[in-house]
Every structure is written in C-alpha cells, then in structure tokens.
Design a protein around this motif. Structure first.
Motif, PDB file in Angstrom:
ATOM      1  N   GLY A  43      23.484   2.459  15.686  1.00 46.28           N
ATOM      2  CA  GLY A  43      24.366   1.459  16.268  1.00 46.28           C
ATOM      3  C   GLY A  43      25.311   2.134  17.250  1.00 46.28           C
ATOM      4  O   GLY A  43      25.753   3.260  17.023  1.00 46.28           O
ATOM      5  N   ALA A  44      25.616   1.473  18.342  1.00 43.85           N
ATOM      6  CA  ALA A  44      26.513   2.036  19.355  1.00 43.85           C
ATOM      7  C   ALA A  44      27.475   0.963  19.821  1.00 43.85           C
ATOM      8  O   ALA A  44      27.065  -0.174  20.088  1.00 43.85           O
ATOM      9  N   THR A  45      28.747   1.319  19.911  1.00 42.15           N
ATOM     10  CA  THR A  45      29.722   0.412  20.519  1.00 42.15           C
ATOM     11  C   THR A  45      29.783   0.726  22.007  1.00 42.15           C
ATOM     12  O   THR A  45      29.757   1.900  22.418  1.00 42.15           O
ATOM     13  N   VAL A  46      29.855  -0.320  22.817  1.00 39.18           N
ATOM     14  CA  VAL A  46      29.862  -0.175  24.278  1.00 39.18           C
ATOM     15  C   VAL A  46      30.953  -1.078  24.842  1.00 39.18           C
ATOM     16  O   VAL A  46      31.418  -2.004  24.168  1.00 39.18           O
ATOM     17  N   PRO A  47      31.404  -0.822  26.078  1.00 37.07           N
ATOM     18  CA  PRO A  47      32.380  -1.734  26.688  1.00 37.07           C
ATOM     19  C   PRO A  47      31.838  -3.162  26.718  1.00 37.07           C
ATOM     20  O   PRO A  47      30.685  -3.389  27.094  1.00 37.07           O
ATOM     21  N   THR A  48      32.651  -4.094  26.299  1.00 38.81           N
ATOM     22  CA  THR A  48      32.216  -5.491  26.250  1.00 38.81           C
ATOM     23  C   THR A  48      31.770  -5.963  27.623  1.00 38.81           C
ATOM     24  O   THR A  48      32.462  -5.781  28.624  1.00 38.81           O
ATOM     25  N   GLY A  49      30.588  -6.574  27.678  1.00 37.36           N
ATOM     26  CA  GLY A  49      30.025  -7.041  28.937  1.00 37.36           C
ATOM     27  C   GLY A  49      29.010  -6.094  29.531  1.00 37.36           C
ATOM     28  O   GLY A  49      28.271  -6.462  30.448  1.00 37.36           O
ATOM     29  N   PHE A  50      28.947  -4.870  28.998  1.00 37.30           N
ATOM     30  CA  PHE A  50      28.009  -3.878  29.516  1.00 37.30           C
ATOM     31  C   PHE A  50      26.907  -3.568  28.506  1.00 37.30           C
ATOM     32  O   PHE A  50      26.308  -2.499  28.548  1.00 37.30           O
ATOM     33  N   GLU A  51      26.649  -4.521  27.615  1.00 41.49           N
ATOM     34  CA  GLU A  51      25.615  -4.306  26.606  1.00 41.49           C
ATOM     35  C   GLU A  51      24.235  -4.117  27.239  1.00 41.49           C
ATOM     36  O   GLU A  51      23.464  -3.236  26.828  1.00 41.49           O
ATOM     37  N   LEU A  52      23.902  -4.934  28.229  1.00 40.96           N
ATOM     38  CA  LEU A  52      22.585  -4.826  28.880  1.00 40.96           C
ATOM     39  C   LEU A  52      22.458  -3.516  29.648  1.00 40.96           C
ATOM     40  O   LEU A  52      21.383  -2.905  29.683  1.00 40.96           O
ATOM     41  N   THR A  53      23.553  -3.092  30.267  1.00 41.29           N
ATOM     42  CA  THR A  53      23.539  -1.815  30.986  1.00 41.29           C
ATOM     43  C   THR A  53      23.277  -0.666  30.025  1.00 41.29           C
ATOM     44  O   THR A  53      22.485   0.245  30.311  1.00 41.29           O
ATOM     45  N   ALA A  54      23.934  -0.686  28.871  1.00 35.93           N
ATOM     46  CA  ALA A  54      23.721   0.354  27.866  1.00 35.93           C
ATOM     47  C   ALA A  54      22.292   0.304  27.329  1.00 35.93           C
ATOM     48  O   ALA A  54      21.665   1.345  27.102  1.00 35.93           O
ATOM     49  N   ALA A  55      21.780  -0.898  27.127  1.00 36.66           N
ATOM     50  CA  ALA A  55      20.408  -1.044  26.643  1.00 36.66           C
ATOM     51  C   ALA A  55      19.411  -0.472  27.647  1.00 36.66           C
ATOM     52  O   ALA A  55      18.409   0.157  27.258  1.00 36.66           O
ATOM     53  N   ASP A  56      19.674  -0.665  28.944  1.00 35.59           N
ATOM     54  CA  ASP A  56      18.794  -0.095  29.979  1.00 35.59           C
ATOM     55  C   ASP A  56      18.816   1.433  29.936  1.00 35.59           C
ATOM     56  O   ASP A  56      17.787   2.084  30.106  1.00 35.59           O
ATOM     57  N   GLU A  57      20.006   2.008  29.708  1.00 32.84           N
ATOM     58  CA  GLU A  57      20.095   3.465  29.638  1.00 32.84           C
ATOM     59  C   GLU A  57      19.325   3.994  28.430  1.00 32.84           C
ATOM     60  O   GLU A  57      18.637   5.019  28.524  1.00 32.84           O
ATOM     61  N   VAL A  58      19.432   3.316  27.301  1.00 32.21           N
ATOM     62  CA  VAL A  58      18.699   3.731  26.098  1.00 32.21           C
ATOM     63  C   VAL A  58      17.198   3.684  26.350  1.00 32.21           C
ATOM     64  O   VAL A  58      16.454   4.596  25.980  1.00 32.21           O
ATOM     65  N   GLN A  59      16.743   2.616  27.014  1.00 35.83           N
ATOM     66  CA  GLN A  59      15.320   2.479  27.325  1.00 35.83           C
ATOM     67  C   GLN A  59      14.862   3.599  28.264  1.00 35.83           C
ATOM     68  O   GLN A  59      13.791   4.194  28.079  1.00 35.83           O
ATOM     69  N   GLU A  60      15.682   3.897  29.256  1.00 41.32           N
ATOM     70  CA  GLU A  60      15.314   4.913  30.244  1.00 41.32           C
ATOM     71  C   GLU A  60      15.288   6.320  29.653  1.00 41.32           C
ATOM     72  O   GLU A  60      14.369   7.102  29.916  1.00 41.32           O
ATOM     73  N   LYS A  61      16.287   6.663  28.842  1.00 38.64           N
ATOM     74  CA  LYS A  61      16.432   8.038  28.379  1.00 38.64           C
ATOM     75  C   LYS A  61      15.781   8.311  27.026  1.00 38.64           C
ATOM     76  O   LYS A  61      15.421   9.451  26.734  1.00 38.64           O
ATOM     77  N   LEU A  62      15.666   7.280  26.200  1.00 34.00           N
ATOM     78  CA  LEU A  62      15.108   7.476  24.859  1.00 34.00           C
ATOM     79  C   LEU A  62      13.797   6.731  24.640  1.00 34.00           C
ATOM     80  O   LEU A  62      13.103   6.988  23.655  1.00 34.00           O
ATOM     81  N   GLY A  63      13.484   5.796  25.539  1.00 32.96           N
ATOM     82  CA  GLY A  63      12.265   5.015  25.383  1.00 32.96           C
ATOM     83  C   GLY A  63      12.310   4.027  24.245  1.00 32.96           C
ATOM     84  O   GLY A  63      11.269   3.635  23.713  1.00 32.96           O
ATOM     85  N   GLN A  89      24.143  12.225  24.235  1.00 28.68           N
ATOM     86  CA  GLN A  89      24.296  12.429  25.666  1.00 28.68           C
ATOM     87  C   GLN A  89      24.260  11.124  26.457  1.00 28.68           C
ATOM     88  O   GLN A  89      24.352  11.144  27.688  1.00 28.68           O
ATOM     89  N   LEU A  90      24.133  10.005  25.784  1.00 31.11           N
ATOM     90  CA  LEU A  90      24.202   8.709  26.474  1.00 31.11           C
ATOM     91  C   LEU A  90      25.582   8.551  27.099  1.00 31.11           C
ATOM     92  O   LEU A  90      26.601   8.861  26.479  1.00 31.11           O
ATOM     93  N   ARG A  91      25.635   8.032  28.310  1.00 30.99           N
ATOM     94  CA  ARG A  91      26.900   7.951  29.043  1.00 30.99           C
ATOM     95  C   ARG A  91      27.601   6.606  28.905  1.00 30.99           C
ATOM     96  O   ARG A  91      28.774   6.486  29.262  1.00 30.99           O
ATOM     97  N   SER A  92      26.919   5.609  28.397  1.00 29.77           N
ATOM     98  CA  SER A  92      27.486   4.259  28.392  1.00 29.77           C
ATOM     99  C   SER A  92      27.986   3.817  27.023  1.00 29.77           C
ATOM    100  O   SER A  92      28.417   2.678  26.867  1.00 29.77           O
ATOM    101  N   VAL A  93      27.937   4.702  26.022  1.00 30.00           N
ATOM    102  CA  VAL A  93      28.326   4.311  24.671  1.00 30.00           C
ATOM    103  C   VAL A  93      29.645   4.970  24.292  1.00 30.00           C
ATOM    104  O   VAL A  93      29.952   6.075  24.741  1.00 30.00           O
ATOM    105  N   ASP A  94      30.424   4.287  23.473  1.00 33.27           N
ATOM    106  CA  ASP A  94      31.708   4.809  23.009  1.00 33.27           C
ATOM    107  C   ASP A  94      31.568   5.519  21.665  1.00 33.27           C
ATOM    108  O   ASP A  94      31.836   6.699  21.543  1.00 33.27           O
ATOM    109  N   ASN A  95      31.161   4.781  20.630  1.00 30.18           N
ATOM    110  CA  ASN A  95      31.011   5.345  19.288  1.00 30.18           C
ATOM    111  C   ASN A  95      29.585   5.147  18.791  1.00 30.18           C
ATOM    112  O   ASN A  95      28.925   4.170  19.151  1.00 30.18           O
ATOM    113  N   LEU A  96      29.137   6.055  17.935  1.00 33.26           N
ATOM    114  CA  LEU A  96      27.789   6.004  17.382  1.00 33.26           C
ATOM    115  C   LEU A  96      27.846   5.996  15.863  1.00 33.26           C
ATOM    116  O   LEU A  96      28.717   6.635  15.260  1.00 33.26           O
ATOM    117  N   PHE A  97      26.931   5.272  15.250  1.00 31.64           N
ATOM    118  CA  PHE A  97      26.808   5.300  13.793  1.00 31.64           C
ATOM    119  C   PHE A  97      25.359   5.051  13.409  1.00 31.64           C
ATOM    120  O   PHE A  97      24.595   4.441  14.160  1.00 31.64           O
TER     121      PHE A  97
END
Length: 349
Positions: A43-63, A89-97
């Motif tokens: 699970g990752a917390t991201v800036p509100t409104g940038f959920e799709l942007t973070a999801a795109d980064e996860v898809q690009e870097k982690l598949g 190393q994801l750039r768009s996430v704040d906290n990870l769990f």
C-alpha cells in the motif's frame, strides 16, 4: 542528513543482487524460509488527486497493475518481495506499508462494545507471517546499507588514534545475522499532514498478567521473539466515515491491546520497531505494517517553509507535463526549488 535521506540513499544504492544476497542469507539462517518466492500487496499513500499518476509510475517501473483505494490518496499493488528496493525508489509515493489483510466490505457490529471486541478477535485470524518477513527484510536492507558508513567512520577514527596509518577498514560485525535477530530499529513517526491520525498506546494493565503462556494457532511469530529481543510497537488508526460506533482512539487502543497479547510485544509510542496500521474507510478495513519511517517527500528538501512544494507532488506535476529531451523547463516562481530539483534528478534525459 535526515533519516529519510539516509533511507532513500540506501535503497537507491541497492540492486536486485543485494536483495537476492540478503534473501540468500535469510535462507541459510532459516532453511525453511522461501522469502524470495513471496508475493505481497504493498500500500502507498500519494498526494490526493495524483493516484493515477502514481499508478502509471508503478506500472512503468515495476510492471504491476495498481488499484486505487476508495479512501483517496492510497493505491495498492502486488510485487514479488525481491522487488522491494525498487518500491522505495518510486518518486510519487509518500509512505509505504505491506498489507496484512484487506476487507473490502467489513460489516461492523452496531454497538461499540461488540465492534471493538470483533476488532480484538480479528488479530488472531490475520495472516501475519509473510508481512512480518517483508518487514524484517525491509529493516535488514536499510541497516545493511546505512550502518557501514557510520561504522566505517567510527572505525577509522579509532584506528587513527591507536594505530596511525591504516589502509583498510575492519568490517562491521553483525551485518549478516539472520533476519530473526533484527529487533532494534528505532523508527521515526509516520504521519501524513493531510490526515488526522490518532495513535494510542495499548492499555498495559491487564496485558502482562495474561503473560507468556497464551496459546493460539499462529504462535510461530510469537515464539520467535526471545526474552531479550522483544519488539516494541504501536498501532496507528486512520479512520474516515460516520457510520462507526467507535472512535479512532478506541479502535487503536483495543486492537493494539490484542496485538500486544498475541505477539507479547512491548507498546512504545515513540521508540517503536514495528508500526501496525489500521486503516478504516467506511466499510473498507486494511491492516498493514509500515515500511517507511516518515514520508518520502522529504527526500530532496529537508527544511520546509510555508510554501515549500513536496517532492512527490512536484514529480507528479512533471509526469503529467511529460517533458521531452528538447524541452526547456522554466520555474520563475521557484521558491525553494522543488520542481527544478526534481527535473534535474529524474528528467535529465
């Protein structure tokens, strides 16, 4: 250098070979371990409104495909545990769990007493084993990368005083101990400024009396903690919704008390090793274990003013702009320079 900078530097220097090596050491320490075969939900917390942007980064870097939570500002995705360094190393996430278990439509009891009792009973039914293995690996990888620098500096100073010119530093002992022995990480508080999280120390009055003779079906994790290696923990409850008969305070207190009984850990609100997360959004309940000590948005800028832009937010804005190699990016109102810093670090090409 802040704790976030140290942690990010550690994981940025890490490769798949490092993770494979650490997993191999864990395998040697515990022949029955198969940690590298574990697939977990992060699970990752991201800036509100940038959920799709973070999801795109996860898809690009982690598949990995991401799922956006009903509770805004969170995404979930599955990874093999070997990919844990890349997650940091994801750039768009704040906290990870790491997710212990998720309930998409949890039906709470109507009365407060019944609802809280049900949360207590839930502790014994959760699949803790794999998430705790991921937490141990996460802790060991950070210590493996951050400790040598400190140890080397201390070793150098001592040798210069005692022996004069020495060309080689002695290795720091204890680096490759089995993951089961790792219990001393002192974490910083994880708090998202955009949310009001309530954190409550479990009531210890009746917990110690129930003692070490308790038996349950998932006692393996509890037995692994020896008397001199008892972990310290706290429970953080993030709750949203009006249809709950209890407060975040009460949920954290009772759920934390049950966790303490189950694992025989020691409650500590400030100097804790493990932070257990209880996220409740209407009827969605997610139990997790924190993997970051504080928000990763502090990785570039450590001194924040009233107008300082988070690095995660700056990255999301730049990713939406999709800058090309020939583009010139100008930020005339740059303030503390969050956007230019992010461009130089991650959009050089």
């Amino acid at each position: 250098m802040s704790e976030v900078e140290k942690t990010v530097d550690a994981f940025s220097e890490m490769s798949l070979a490092d993770a494979h090596k650490q997993l191999g050491e864990d395998k040697e320490g515990n022949p029955n371990a198969s940690c590298k075969d574990i697939v977990v939900t992060i699970g990752a917390t991201v800036p509100t409104g940038f959920e799709l942007t973070a999801a795109d980064e996860v898809q690009e870097k982690l598949g990995s495909q991401s799922r956006i939570s009903k509770d805004r500002g969170k995404i979930y995705f599955e990874i093999p545990v070997i990919s844990l360094p890349q997650v940091h190393q994801l750039r768009s996430v704040d906290n990870l769990f790491v997710v212990v278990q998720e309930f998409k439509d949890y039906q709470f009891k109507e009365t407060k007493e019944e609802a809280l009792k049900e949360l207590e009973d839930l502790t014994k039914k959760l699949p803790w084993t794999d998430p705790l293995e991921v937490w141990k690996l996460n802790t060991s990888l950070k210590k493996k990368k951050t400790r040598p620098k400190k140890g080397s500096q201390q070793s150098n100073t001592k040798k210069q005083k005692l022996e004069g010119d020495m060309k080689e530093e002695q290795p720091v002992k204890g680096f490759h101990e089995p993951l089961q022995n790792i219990s001393g990480l002192a974490s910083a508080e994880i708090q998202d400024p955009q949310k009001t999280d309530e954190m409550v120390q479990p009531n210890e009055d009746s917990k110690e009396e129930r003692g070490s003779s308790g038996e349950n079906g998932s006692g393996d994790c509890k037995k692994s903690e020896t008397e001199g290696q008892v972990l310290k923990f706290r429970v953080t409850c993030n709750r949203a919704g009006d249809n709950h008969s209890f407060t975040s305070n009460e949920a954290a207190r009772d759920f934390g008390g049950a966790v303490q009984d189950f694992f025989q850990w020691k409650a500590d609100m400030t100097n804790f090793d493990v932070e257990v997360l209880l996220n409740i959004h209407n009827n969605e309940v997610v139990v997790g274990i924190a993997l970051t000590e504080e928000s990763l948005h502090r990785r570039n800028i450590t001194h924040f003013g009233p107008t300082t832009l988070r690095s995660t937010l700056a990255y999301g804005m730049l990713r939406l702009c999709d800058p090309q190699p020939a583009d010139i990016i100008i930020d005339p109102m740059c303030g503390t320079g969050a956007i230019p810093i992010e461009v130089l670090l991650h959009f050089e090409s």
